[in-house]
Write an enzyme that holds these catalytic residues in place. Structure first.
Site, PDB file in Angstrom:
ATOM      1  N   GLY A 113       0.794  -1.220   0.000  1.00 52.38           N
ATOM      2  CA  GLY A 113       0.000   0.000   0.000  1.00 52.38           C
ATOM      3  C   GLY A 113       0.817   1.256   0.000  1.00 52.38           C
ATOM      4  CB  CYS A 114       4.317   2.076  -0.882  1.00 54.42           C
ATOM      5  SG  CYS A 114       5.431   3.458  -0.848  1.00 54.42           S
ATOM      6  N   GLY A 115       2.136   4.683  -0.784  1.00 51.06           N
ATOM      7  CA  GLY A 115       1.480   5.736  -1.542  1.00 51.06           C
ATOM      8  C   GLY A 115       2.415   6.656  -2.276  1.00 51.06           C
ATOM      9  CB  CYS A 117       7.136   3.605  -3.368  1.00 52.87           C
ATOM     10  SG  CYS A 117       7.024   3.025  -1.674  1.00 52.87           S
TER      11      CYS A 117
END
Length: 282
Positions: A113-115, A117
């Site tokens: 769920g990295c927003g 990166c």
């Protein structure tokens, strides 16, 4: 397609002793978003509602501006026999969008769920959110009903106790849609994709989140065109500033005993003393 839930053996230890059994846990797999043959992002995600995810992620990232920019979409699953494990969501864009994409292509390999990166500059990380339409007003009771309606509808979380949810609620229809994922950004992107595909007017309802509110969640909500965002956890200071500039009414810490309004409270009917309360937040 890979099932979104797996069952694993475990030993449960309690004050009364230990017992063998099973636990349902959410599946997590690499999901690549591919535009016209070029990988734009690789996210760890729950393998469910993947076409919604493809459309929603592409929209909230600004790769597309409307569904009509996508000429075709398909999902392909890969296993160890293919040399890679995961899913590709392949979107084929029209000529105009494809040309724009070549100039801004980037690759992201991020954790769950990295927003942010792979964002290449601080300017891109804190880019202003799109201004939202005025939408409609909601009563305090309606917000409370919306928040209460979400937990029973979190089917995947009931099994696993390990995923986030994003949902859309209207006074007329109640809970319209719920999307779940191990990543909170992914859950919201899936919801955006579903609502846009259905032609839903986001200004007539509430976006509900089970997570904290960071800047990306406000940005994605604004891209959808929703004017009221409600979350069960607290916002960051940057999220509050971003919501204020975008015109989003940000409601957070929404629990059984009430909620707190941080921006644009004029859309909330408090049942008395509205002027004083609006002036306090404004």
């Amino acid at each position: 397609m890979i099932p979104p839930v797996a069952r694993v053996a475990r030993v449960a230890v309690t004050p009364s002793g230990a017992a063998a059994g099973e636990r349902a846990i959410p599946e997590e797999t690499p999901v690549a978003i591919v535009h016209n043959g070029s990988t734009y992002a690789v996210m760890m995600a729950t393998p469910a509602d993947l076409e919604d995810f493809g459309y929603g992620f592409s929209l909230t990232e600004g790769v597309i501006g409307a569904l009509s920019d996508v000429e075709q979409i398909e999902t392909l699953e890969f296993d160890e026999a293919d040399g890679a494990v995961g899913v590709e969501i392949r979107l084929w864009l029209n000529e105009a969008r494809a040309g724009e994409q070549i100039t801004r292509r980037r690759q992201i390999a991020g954790p769950t769920g990295c927003g942010l990166c792979g964002v290449e500059s601080l300017e891109l990380a804190v880019k202003p959110a799109r201004a939202v339409p005025e939408g409609r007003r909601f009563t305090a009771a309606e917000i409370s009903r919306a928040v209460a309606s979400l937990p029973p509808a979190q089917r995947l979380n009931h099994e696993t106790r390990a995923v986030h949810a994003a949902a859309f609620w209207t006074p007329a229809d109640g809970l319209v849609a719920v999307r779940e994922d191990v990543g909170r950004h992914n859950a919201l992107d899936k919801l955006v994709g579903h609502l846009v595909r259905g032609g839903r007017d986001a200004g007539q309802g509430l976006v509900l989140l089970t997570s904290r509110v960071s800047i990306e969640m406000v940005q994605k909500t604004a891209m959808l065109g929703a004017s009221v965002l409600v979350a069960v956890s607290a916002p960051t200071a940057l999220a509050v500033r971003t919501a204020e500039k975008a015109g989003v009414t940000l409601v957070a810490i929404a629990r059984d005993d009430g909620f707190e309004v941080f921006t644009h409270p004029h859309r909330i009917e408090f049942g008395g003393a509205e002027q004083e309360l609006v002036a306090h937040v404004g």
